[in-house]
Design an enzyme around this catalytic site. Structure first.
Site, PDB file in Angstrom:
ATOM      1  N   LYS A   1      32.602   5.429  42.211  1.00 15.50           N
ATOM      2  CA  LYS A   1      32.035   5.277  40.870  1.00 15.50           C
ATOM      3  C   LYS A   1      32.791   6.222  39.954  1.00 15.50           C
ATOM      4  O   LYS A   1      32.771   7.434  40.138  1.00 15.50           O
ATOM      5  CB  LYS A   1      30.541   5.599  40.897  1.00 15.50           C
ATOM      6  CG  LYS A   1      29.845   5.377  39.574  1.00 15.50           C
ATOM      7  CD  LYS A   1      28.340   5.581  39.717  1.00 15.50           C
ATOM      8  CE  LYS A   1      27.618   5.295  38.410  1.00 15.50           C
ATOM      9  NZ  LYS A   1      26.151   5.419  38.573  1.00 15.50           N
TER      10      LYS A   1
ATOM     11  N   ASP B   1      14.652   2.869  37.494  1.00 12.94           N
ATOM     12  CA  ASP B   1      15.459   1.717  37.080  1.00 12.94           C
ATOM     13  C   ASP B   1      15.633   0.739  38.238  1.00 12.94           C
ATOM     14  O   ASP B   1      16.742   0.273  38.516  1.00 12.94           O
ATOM     15  CB  ASP B   1      16.811   2.180  36.540  1.00 12.94           C
ATOM     16  CG  ASP B   1      17.453   1.156  35.606  1.00 12.94           C
ATOM     17  OD1 ASP B   1      16.727   0.263  35.100  1.00 12.94           O
ATOM     18  OD2 ASP B   1      18.673   1.244  35.375  1.00 12.94           O
TER      19      ASP B   1
END
Length: 195
Positions: free
Chosen positions: A9, A105
Protein backbone atom coordinates in the site's frame (compact mmCIF):
# COMPACT_ATOMS: atom_id res chain seq x y z
CA UNK A 1 10.07 -17.26 2.49
CA UNK A 2 10.97 -17.32 -1.22
CA UNK A 3 7.36 -18.08 -2.19
CA UNK A 4 5.82 -15.26 -0.11
CA UNK A 5 3.78 -12.70 -2.03
CA UNK A 6 2.94 -9.29 -0.65
CA UNK A 7 0.66 -6.37 -1.39
CA UNK A 8 2.21 -2.93 -0.97
CA UNK A 9 0.00 0.00 0.00
CA UNK A 10 1.63 3.21 -1.25
CA UNK A 11 0.49 6.40 0.50
CA UNK A 12 1.67 9.67 -1.00
CA UNK A 13 2.91 11.92 1.82
CA UNK A 14 1.89 15.15 0.09
CA UNK A 15 -1.69 13.93 -0.42
CA UNK A 16 -1.78 12.52 3.10
CA UNK A 17 -0.68 15.75 4.73
CA UNK A 18 -3.03 17.84 2.56
CA UNK A 19 -5.95 16.31 4.50
CA UNK A 20 -6.61 17.76 7.94
CA UNK A 21 -6.71 14.29 9.52
CA UNK A 22 -4.29 12.55 7.14
CA UNK A 23 -1.53 11.99 9.68
CA UNK A 24 -4.03 10.74 12.29
CA UNK A 25 -5.49 8.28 9.77
CA UNK A 26 -2.07 6.85 8.93
CA UNK A 27 -1.14 6.60 12.61
CA UNK A 28 -4.45 4.85 13.44
CA UNK A 29 -4.06 2.38 10.60
CA UNK A 30 -0.49 1.46 11.54
CA UNK A 31 -1.30 1.23 15.25
CA UNK A 32 -4.43 -0.87 14.58
CA UNK A 33 -2.68 -3.30 12.26
CA UNK A 34 0.22 -3.77 14.68
CA UNK A 35 -2.27 -4.80 17.37
CA UNK A 36 -4.68 -6.98 15.35
CA UNK A 37 -2.62 -8.48 12.48
CA UNK A 38 -2.30 -11.74 14.42
CA UNK A 39 -5.92 -12.70 13.60
CA UNK A 40 -6.60 -15.21 10.81
CA UNK A 41 -9.25 -13.02 9.14
CA UNK A 42 -7.45 -9.66 9.25
CA UNK A 43 -4.92 -8.62 6.62
CA UNK A 44 -1.47 -8.96 8.14
CA UNK A 45 0.90 -6.00 8.27
CA UNK A 46 4.40 -7.41 7.79
CA UNK A 47 6.27 -4.13 8.00
CA UNK A 48 6.10 -0.46 7.04
CA UNK A 49 8.65 2.04 5.79
CA UNK A 50 8.81 5.44 4.13
CA UNK A 51 10.73 7.48 1.60
CA UNK A 52 10.74 11.24 1.13
CA UNK A 53 7.60 10.98 -1.07
CA UNK A 54 5.64 8.01 0.25
CA UNK A 55 4.73 5.78 3.17
CA UNK A 56 4.49 2.07 2.42
CA UNK A 57 2.68 -0.73 4.21
CA UNK A 58 3.65 -4.27 3.22
CA UNK A 59 0.69 -6.61 3.73
CA UNK A 60 0.03 -10.25 2.93
CA UNK A 61 -1.38 -10.55 -0.59
CA UNK A 62 -4.99 -11.72 -0.79
CA UNK A 63 -5.57 -12.66 -4.42
CA UNK A 64 -9.29 -13.48 -4.41
CA UNK A 65 -10.47 -9.83 -4.89
CA UNK A 66 -12.70 -7.80 -2.60
CA UNK A 67 -16.43 -8.42 -2.25
CA UNK A 68 -17.28 -5.22 -4.21
CA UNK A 69 -15.62 -6.80 -7.25
CA UNK A 70 -18.14 -9.66 -7.15
CA UNK A 71 -21.08 -7.33 -6.52
CA UNK A 72 -20.11 -5.30 -9.61
CA UNK A 73 -20.26 -8.54 -11.58
CA UNK A 74 -23.90 -8.85 -10.38
CA UNK A 75 -23.11 -11.96 -8.36
CA UNK A 76 -25.67 -12.73 -5.65
CA UNK A 77 -24.12 -14.91 -2.96
CA UNK A 78 -25.66 -18.07 -1.52
CA UNK A 79 -26.92 -17.73 2.05
CA UNK A 80 -24.41 -20.30 3.33
CA UNK A 81 -21.51 -18.30 1.84
CA UNK A 82 -22.76 -15.05 3.35
CA UNK A 83 -23.18 -16.75 6.74
CA UNK A 84 -19.59 -17.99 6.48
CA UNK A 85 -18.24 -14.51 5.60
CA UNK A 86 -20.23 -12.90 8.43
CA UNK A 87 -19.00 -15.48 10.94
CA UNK A 88 -15.35 -14.98 9.92
CA UNK A 89 -15.51 -11.18 9.89
CA UNK A 90 -17.45 -11.18 13.19
CA UNK A 91 -14.53 -12.96 14.85
CA UNK A 92 -12.15 -10.41 13.32
CA UNK A 93 -14.26 -7.50 14.58
CA UNK A 94 -14.51 -9.04 18.05
CA UNK A 95 -10.72 -9.40 18.06
CA UNK A 96 -10.41 -5.68 17.23
CA UNK A 97 -12.96 -4.59 19.84
CA UNK A 98 -11.27 -6.56 22.60
CA UNK A 99 -8.10 -4.64 21.79
CA UNK A 100 -9.77 -1.22 21.88
CA UNK A 101 -10.16 -0.74 18.12
CA UNK A 102 -13.25 0.16 16.08
CA UNK A 103 -12.85 -0.50 12.35
CA UNK A 104 -15.56 2.07 11.40
CA UNK A 105 -15.54 1.29 7.66
CA UNK A 106 -16.82 -2.27 7.21
CA UNK A 107 -18.00 -2.47 3.59
CA UNK A 108 -17.54 -4.87 0.63
CA UNK A 109 -14.38 -3.08 -0.57
CA UNK A 110 -12.74 -3.73 2.79
CA UNK A 111 -13.41 -7.47 2.88
CA UNK A 112 -10.91 -9.29 0.67
CA UNK A 113 -10.97 -12.99 -0.19
CA UNK A 114 -7.81 -15.04 -0.30
CA UNK A 115 -7.15 -17.70 -2.94
CA UNK A 116 -9.04 -20.30 -0.86
CA UNK A 117 -12.14 -18.12 -0.40
CA UNK A 118 -11.56 -17.02 3.19
CA UNK A 119 -12.52 -13.39 3.91
CA UNK A 120 -10.11 -10.90 5.48
CA UNK A 121 -10.88 -7.51 7.00
CA UNK A 122 -8.73 -4.81 5.42
CA UNK A 123 -8.16 -1.04 5.36
CA UNK A 124 -7.99 0.34 8.88
CA UNK A 125 -7.53 3.89 7.55
CA UNK A 126 -10.44 5.38 9.53
CA UNK A 127 -10.18 3.05 12.50
CA UNK A 128 -10.46 4.39 16.01
CA UNK A 129 -7.87 3.28 18.56
CA UNK A 130 -8.98 3.85 22.13
CA UNK A 131 -6.28 4.91 24.50
CA UNK A 132 -6.07 2.86 27.74
CA UNK A 133 -7.97 3.99 30.86
CA UNK A 134 -10.88 5.60 29.02
CA UNK A 135 -14.40 4.23 28.90
CA UNK A 136 -16.20 1.80 31.19
CA UNK A 137 -14.86 -1.57 32.18
CA UNK A 138 -16.40 -4.64 30.52
CA UNK A 139 -15.15 -8.07 31.60
CA UNK A 140 -11.90 -6.55 32.80
CA UNK A 141 -11.37 -4.62 29.57
CA UNK A 142 -12.31 -1.17 28.36
CA UNK A 143 -15.55 -0.39 26.53
CA UNK A 144 -14.61 1.05 23.15
CA UNK A 145 -16.46 4.29 22.48
CA UNK A 146 -15.86 6.84 19.75
CA UNK A 147 -17.39 10.28 19.29
CA UNK A 148 -15.99 10.89 15.82
CA UNK A 149 -18.21 10.37 12.79
CA UNK A 150 -16.22 8.48 10.18
CA UNK A 151 -16.71 5.82 7.53
CA UNK A 152 -18.85 5.32 4.43
CA UNK A 153 -22.33 6.79 4.93
CA UNK A 154 -24.29 3.95 3.33
CA UNK A 155 -22.89 1.47 5.88
CA UNK A 156 -22.88 3.59 9.05
CA UNK A 157 -25.11 2.82 12.04
CA UNK A 158 -27.79 5.41 12.93
CA UNK A 159 -26.08 6.41 16.19
CA UNK A 160 -23.10 7.74 14.23
CA UNK A 161 -25.43 10.40 12.77
CA UNK A 162 -26.68 11.68 16.15
CA UNK A 163 -25.41 15.02 17.42
CA UNK A 164 -22.92 13.39 19.81
CA UNK A 165 -21.81 10.71 17.29
CA UNK A 166 -21.32 8.32 20.24
CA UNK A 167 -20.89 4.78 18.97
CA UNK A 168 -19.11 1.59 19.90
CA UNK A 169 -18.54 -1.97 18.66
CA UNK A 170 -22.18 -2.41 17.71
CA UNK A 171 -21.70 0.11 14.89
CA UNK A 172 -19.18 -2.22 13.19
CA UNK A 173 -21.68 -5.08 13.43
CA UNK A 174 -24.42 -2.86 11.95
CA UNK A 175 -22.14 -2.21 8.98
CA UNK A 176 -21.46 -5.94 8.62
CA UNK A 177 -25.22 -6.53 8.59
CA UNK A 178 -25.60 -4.05 5.74
CA UNK A 179 -22.84 -5.88 3.86
CA UNK A 180 -24.58 -9.24 4.43
CA UNK A 181 -27.87 -7.85 3.07
CA UNK A 182 -26.10 -6.44 0.02
CA UNK A 183 -24.39 -9.76 -0.72
CA UNK A 184 -27.72 -11.58 -0.54
CA UNK A 185 -29.84 -9.06 -2.47
CA UNK A 186 -27.46 -7.12 -4.69
CA UNK A 187 -28.35 -3.75 -3.12
CA UNK A 188 -28.10 -2.12 0.29
CA UNK A 189 -31.18 -2.34 2.53
CA UNK A 190 -31.74 1.41 2.57
CA UNK A 191 -31.12 2.16 -1.09
CA UNK A 192 -33.81 3.93 -3.05
CA UNK A 193 -36.10 1.56 -4.92
CA UNK A 194 -35.51 1.50 -8.70
CA UNK A 195 -38.11 3.40 -10.75
Amino acid sequence: MANCRYAVKDINKFELLSHKTGYDMLYSELKSLKVVSDHAFITKLNFAFHTTESCFMVLDLKSGADLRYYLKKKLIFEECNVAFYVACISTALNHCHLRGILHRDVKPENIILDDQGFPHLADFGVSYVQEPSTGNSIDGGEAVVSMLASGTKQYLAPEVFTSGHVHGPESDFWSLGVVAYELLHGSRPFSKAPK
